[in-house]
Design an enzyme around this catalytic site. Structure first.
Site, PDB file in Angstrom:
ATOM      1  N   GLU A  38     -47.007   1.949   4.764  1.00  0.00           N
ATOM      2  CA  GLU A  38     -45.752   1.475   5.337  1.00  0.00           C
ATOM      3  C   GLU A  38     -46.074   0.424   6.385  1.00  0.00           C
ATOM      4  OE1 GLU A  38     -41.677   2.785   7.691  1.00  0.00           O
ATOM      5  OE2 GLU A  38     -43.476   4.027   7.883  1.00  0.00           O
ATOM      6  N   GLU A  63     -47.637  -0.165  12.820  1.00  0.00           N
ATOM      7  CA  GLU A  63     -46.593  -0.616  13.747  1.00  0.00           C
ATOM      8  C   GLU A  63     -47.217  -1.492  14.825  1.00  0.00           C
ATOM      9  OE1 GLU A  63     -43.667  -1.803  15.711  1.00  0.00           O
ATOM     10  OE2 GLU A  63     -43.231  -0.588  13.938  1.00  0.00           O
ATOM     11  N   ASP A 114     -38.325  -7.682  10.880  1.00  0.00           N
ATOM     12  CA  ASP A 114     -37.715  -8.786  11.617  1.00  0.00           C
ATOM     13  C   ASP A 114     -37.400  -9.906  10.624  1.00  0.00           C
ATOM     14  OD1 ASP A 114     -37.233 -11.062  13.283  1.00  0.00           O
ATOM     15  OD2 ASP A 114     -38.324 -10.066  14.899  1.00  0.00           O
ATOM     16  N   LYS A 118     -35.145 -18.394  12.061  1.00  0.00           N
ATOM     17  CA  LYS A 118     -35.352 -19.819  12.321  1.00  0.00           C
ATOM     18  C   LYS A 118     -36.421 -20.378  11.391  1.00  0.00           C
ATOM     19  CE  LYS A 118     -33.964 -19.476  17.165  1.00  0.00           C
ATOM     20  NZ  LYS A 118     -34.380 -19.659  18.590  1.00  0.00           N
ATOM     21  N   ASP A 150     -31.198  -5.146   5.809  1.00  0.00           N
ATOM     22  CA  ASP A 150     -29.751  -5.308   5.946  1.00  0.00           C
ATOM     23  C   ASP A 150     -29.372  -6.774   6.063  1.00  0.00           C
ATOM     24  OD1 ASP A 150     -31.076  -5.273   8.597  1.00  0.00           O
ATOM     25  OD2 ASP A 150     -29.051  -5.729   9.301  1.00  0.00           O
TER      26      ASP A 150
END
Length: 208
Positions: A38, A63, A114, A118, A150
């Site tokens: 993950e 992470e 994320d 831009k 999403d």
């Protein structure tokens, strides 16, 4: 994921170095026994769910944000005696690639990364074409990338990245509901977005 530093963060990290490592702790063979990955584990909910769903596997979570890493370890710690098949590493995935083997993983999970909207930032996306080549290298034949977001812009762009890479057979599910399938546990973000009525989009990319 940006979380403020908690007074207990360093203590939790120190007390859980059996399930949480930082980059300096990684040795040459530290990560080669894991078969599911993950990228971007956030608060650890998916890692915990994936560990329970696949007790036969060893699940590696990555992470980059220290505060999220510490918060995830706090959540994971009470379960580590019963679920012994996961490890969380605090590092960028790019720094861990040298420690990972060709055809090592059955599945790679990327949940709500994320979007880097831009133009000058988009090379940092976890679905960028250079990283898709790395995922292809890391996956076993028939292995899959599960990319969940999403963000409509990131979803549409990522479909194009996968198409341009010409490496995978691609399936999309939009909107996606984890409660309707048995292969992908929900995440904290998914529950939050669902409560707000925000659609989730899933890309499943299979290595031929």
């Amino acid at each position: 994921m940006r979380l403020r530093h908690r007074s207990w963060s360093n203590r939790v990290v120190e007390e859980n170095n059996d399930i949480g490592l930082q980059l300096a702790d990684i040795e040459e063979d530290s990560l080669k026994s894991f078969d599911r990955l993950e990228i971007g584990s956030g608060l650890g909910g998916f890692l915990l769910g994936c560990s329970a769903l696949h007790p036969e596997s060893r699940i590696l979570g990555v992470e980059v944000a220290y505060n999220a890493f510490a918060t995830a370890l706090k959540k994971l710690s009470p379960h580590k005696a019963a679920q012994k098949n996961f490890l969380l590493v605090n590092a960028p995935i790019e720094r861990l690639l040298p420690y990972l083997c060709c055809e090592q993983f059955e599945a790679i999970y990327i949940n709500f990364p994320d979007p880097w909207p831009k133009k000058r930032q988009q090379h940092r996306r976890l679905s960028s074409i250079p990283l898709l080549h790395e995922y292809y290298r890391l996956l076993k034949k028939g292995g899959q990338v599960f990319f969940r977001t999403d963000n409509v812009g990131l979803y549409e762009d990522s479909k194009e990245y996968f198409r341009q890479s010409d490496l995978f057979k691609v399936e999309t599910i939009s909107p996606f509901y984890s409660e309707k399938v048995d292969f992908l546990p929900p995440t904290e973000y998914e529950r939050k977005f669902r409560e707000k009525g925000i659609d989730i989009h899933l890309i499943i990319a299979t290595k031929a």
